[in-house]
Design a protein around this motif. Structure first.
Motif, PDB file in Angstrom:
ATOM      1  N   HIS A  62      10.656   4.894  13.731  1.00  0.00           N
ATOM      2  CA  HIS A  62       9.992   4.655  12.456  1.00  0.00           C
ATOM      3  C   HIS A  62       9.385   5.958  11.946  1.00  0.00           C
ATOM      4  N   ARG A  63       9.299   6.069  10.644  1.00  0.00           N
ATOM      5  CA  ARG A  63       8.598   7.198  10.024  1.00  0.00           C
ATOM      6  C   ARG A  63       7.658   6.614   8.981  1.00  0.00           C
ATOM      7  N   ILE A  64       6.371   6.763   9.213  1.00  0.00           N
ATOM      8  CA  ILE A  64       5.362   6.286   8.277  1.00  0.00           C
ATOM      9  C   ILE A  64       4.547   7.500   7.859  1.00  0.00           C
ATOM     10  N   VAL A  65       4.492   7.720   6.554  1.00  0.00           N
ATOM     11  CA  VAL A  65       3.755   8.852   6.013  1.00  0.00           C
ATOM     12  C   VAL A  65       2.688   8.330   5.061  1.00  0.00           C
ATOM     13  N   VAL A  66       1.621   9.100   4.939  1.00  0.00           N
ATOM     14  CA  VAL A  66       0.541   8.741   4.024  1.00  0.00           C
ATOM     15  C   VAL A  66       0.333   9.873   3.032  1.00  0.00           C
ATOM     16  N   ALA A  67      -0.149   9.494   1.858  1.00  0.00           N
ATOM     17  CA  ALA A  67      -0.587  10.468   0.856  1.00  0.00           C
ATOM     18  C   ALA A  67      -2.099  10.396   0.803  1.00  0.00           C
ATOM     19  N   GLU A  68      -2.722  11.570   0.810  1.00  0.00           N
ATOM     20  CA  GLU A  68      -4.177  11.658   0.733  1.00  0.00           C
ATOM     21  C   GLU A  68      -4.570  12.468  -0.489  1.00  0.00           C
ATOM     22  N   ALA A  69      -5.671  12.080  -1.081  1.00  0.00           N
ATOM     23  CA  ALA A  69      -6.302  12.865  -2.139  1.00  0.00           C
ATOM     24  C   ALA A  69      -7.797  12.806  -1.891  1.00  0.00           C
ATOM     25  N   ASP A  70      -8.429  13.951  -1.902  1.00  0.00           N
ATOM     26  CA  ASP A  70      -9.876  14.028  -1.662  1.00  0.00           C
ATOM     27  C   ASP A  70     -10.277  13.332  -0.361  1.00  0.00           C
ATOM     28  N   GLY A  71      -9.434  13.458   0.665  1.00  0.00           N
ATOM     29  CA  GLY A  71      -9.733  12.900   1.978  1.00  0.00           C
ATOM     30  C   GLY A  71      -9.503  11.412   2.137  1.00  0.00           C
ATOM     31  N   ALA A  72      -9.031  10.736   1.091  1.00  0.00           N
ATOM     32  CA  ALA A  72      -8.800   9.286   1.165  1.00  0.00           C
ATOM     33  C   ALA A  72      -7.305   8.994   1.107  1.00  0.00           C
ATOM     34  N   VAL A  73      -6.868   8.031   1.890  1.00  0.00           N
ATOM     35  CA  VAL A  73      -5.470   7.600   1.858  1.00  0.00           C
ATOM     36  C   VAL A  73      -5.260   6.806   0.568  1.00  0.00           C
ATOM     37  N   ILE A  74      -4.300   7.269  -0.250  1.00  0.00           N
ATOM     38  CA  ILE A  74      -4.034   6.628  -1.539  1.00  0.00           C
ATOM     39  C   ILE A  74      -2.658   5.973  -1.605  1.00  0.00           C
ATOM     40  N   GLY A  75      -1.837   6.189  -0.588  1.00  0.00           N
ATOM     41  CA  GLY A  75      -0.513   5.594  -0.595  1.00  0.00           C
ATOM     42  C   GLY A  75       0.194   5.816   0.725  1.00  0.00           C
ATOM     43  N   SER A  91      23.862   6.630  11.539  1.00  0.00           N
ATOM     44  CA  SER A  91      23.067   5.431  11.297  1.00  0.00           C
ATOM     45  C   SER A  91      22.592   5.348   9.850  1.00  0.00           C
ATOM     46  N   ILE A  92      22.072   4.180   9.531  1.00  0.00           N
ATOM     47  CA  ILE A  92      21.479   3.897   8.235  1.00  0.00           C
ATOM     48  C   ILE A  92      19.984   3.725   8.459  1.00  0.00           C
ATOM     49  N   ALA A  93      19.198   4.344   7.606  1.00  0.00           N
ATOM     50  CA  ALA A  93      17.750   4.159   7.658  1.00  0.00           C
ATOM     51  C   ALA A  93      17.359   3.294   6.466  1.00  0.00           C
ATOM     52  N   ARG A  94      16.340   2.516   6.652  1.00  0.00           N
ATOM     53  CA  ARG A  94      15.848   1.637   5.585  1.00  0.00           C
ATOM     54  C   ARG A  94      14.411   2.004   5.271  1.00  0.00           C
ATOM     55  N   MET A  95      14.133   2.245   3.997  1.00  0.00           N
ATOM     56  CA  MET A  95      12.761   2.459   3.578  1.00  0.00           C
ATOM     57  C   MET A  95      12.179   1.074   3.303  1.00  0.00           C
ATOM     58  N   HIS A  96      11.193   0.700   4.097  1.00  0.00           N
ATOM     59  CA  HIS A  96      10.581  -0.619   3.959  1.00  0.00           C
ATOM     60  C   HIS A  96       9.554  -0.658   2.839  1.00  0.00           C
ATOM     61  N   ASP A  97       8.785   0.396   2.694  1.00  0.00           N
ATOM     62  CA  ASP A  97       7.703   0.421   1.715  1.00  0.00           C
ATOM     63  C   ASP A  97       7.542   1.802   1.132  1.00  0.00           C
ATOM     64  N   LEU A  98       7.172   1.846  -0.136  1.00  0.00           N
ATOM     65  CA  LEU A  98       6.656   3.040  -0.791  1.00  0.00           C
ATOM     66  C   LEU A  98       5.663   2.512  -1.810  1.00  0.00           C
ATOM     67  N   TRP A  99       4.399   2.834  -1.614  1.00  0.00           N
ATOM     68  CA  TRP A  99       3.374   2.251  -2.469  1.00  0.00           C
ATOM     69  C   TRP A  99       2.214   3.215  -2.636  1.00  0.00           C
ATOM     70  N   VAL A 100       1.719   3.296  -3.859  1.00  0.00           N
ATOM     71  CA  VAL A 100       0.555   4.108  -4.186  1.00  0.00           C
ATOM     72  C   VAL A 100      -0.457   3.201  -4.875  1.00  0.00           C
ATOM     73  N   SER A 101      -1.706   3.350  -4.506  1.00  0.00           N
ATOM     74  CA  SER A 101      -2.771   2.565  -5.122  1.00  0.00           C
ATOM     75  C   SER A 101      -2.720   2.724  -6.639  1.00  0.00           C
ATOM     76  N   PRO A 102      -2.855   1.634  -7.385  1.00  0.00           N
ATOM     77  CA  PRO A 102      -2.784   1.729  -8.845  1.00  0.00           C
ATOM     78  C   PRO A 102      -3.737   2.767  -9.443  1.00  0.00           C
ATOM     79  N   ALA A 103      -4.910   2.933  -8.871  1.00  0.00           N
ATOM     80  CA  ALA A 103      -5.875   3.909  -9.394  1.00  0.00           C
ATOM     81  C   ALA A 103      -5.395   5.350  -9.209  1.00  0.00           C
ATOM     82  N   ALA A 104      -4.457   5.581  -8.298  1.00  0.00           N
ATOM     83  CA  ALA A 104      -3.989   6.941  -8.004  1.00  0.00           C
ATOM     84  C   ALA A 104      -2.589   7.220  -8.553  1.00  0.00           C
ATOM     85  N   ARG A 105      -2.003   6.285  -9.245  1.00  0.00           N
ATOM     86  CA  ARG A 105      -0.644   6.476  -9.757  1.00  0.00           C
ATOM     87  C   ARG A 105      -0.613   7.498 -10.889  1.00  0.00           C
ATOM     88  N   GLY A 106       0.560   8.100 -11.064  1.00  0.00           N
ATOM     89  CA  GLY A 106       0.759   9.058 -12.137  1.00  0.00           C
ATOM     90  C   GLY A 106       0.366  10.481 -11.780  1.00  0.00           C
TER      91      GLY A 106
END
Length: 171
Positions: A62-75, A91-106
């Motif tokens: 598995h590969r799980i990555v996080v996005a941080e801004a100002d020290g907080a996980v936002i996605g 092999s084939i890899a499947r991305m199960h999730d990609l999500w960013v908090s609505p307040a941090a989108r864009g």
């Protein structure tokens, strides 16, 4: 770039760091997972995923990555290498999730998370296809990345799309 950083200031948007998740991040992701799936949507698969998240962040398949801004996980983004089928050496890899908090989108976090998963798949020599499903609400995001999917007509009330990226063959 610090230890575990995937994208620092040059590759990711200013102020956003994308890195591999760890056990502590798994706890921080629980509220994001709850926000991702509305409380009124019972989904046993998501509940089981939450229960296993701490072990999955350290699982080699598995590969799980996080996005941080100002020290907080936002996605976050999560993918899994399914391994080769008996009749092929790739092999084939499947991305199960990609999500960013609505307040941090864009701000570019989603693009950076997708790039981190794609980079992982491209560097993982036996993965040749990265696939995932998307709800219609994310279709424009993937189109902006130059990706278009096929609509899945499975009777679900929300439109879903199947997407895939064929990765370069490595020797």
């Amino acid at each position: 770039m610090g230890d575990g950083d995937i994208h620092g200031g040059g590759s990711a948007p200013s102020g956003i760091v994308v890195r591999q998740a760890n056990v502590d991040d798994a706890r921080a992701l629980l509220p994001l997972l709850a926000e991702h799936r509305g409380a009124d949507e019972p989904d046993e698969k998501v509940d089981r995923y939450r229960e296993r998240l701490e072990s999955l962040v350290e699982h080699p398949g598995h590969r799980i990555v996080v996005a941080e801004a100002d020290g907080a996980v936002i996605g976050y983004a999560a993918a899994q290498d399914y391994g080769p089928a008996p009749h092929r050496d790739w092999s084939i890899a499947r991305m199960h999730d990609l999500w960013v908090s609505p307040a941090a989108r864009g701000r570019g976090a989603g693009t950076a998370l997708f790039a981190a998963i794609r980079d992982w798949a491209e560097q993982h020599t036996r993965i040749r296809v990265l696939e995932w499903q998307s709800l219609d609400v994310a279709a424009d995001f993937y189109r902006r990345l130059g990706l278009a999917g096929e609509r899945v007509d499975d009777g679900e009330p929300r439109e879903r799309y199947e997407l895939s990226v064929h990765l370069p063959t490595r020797s």
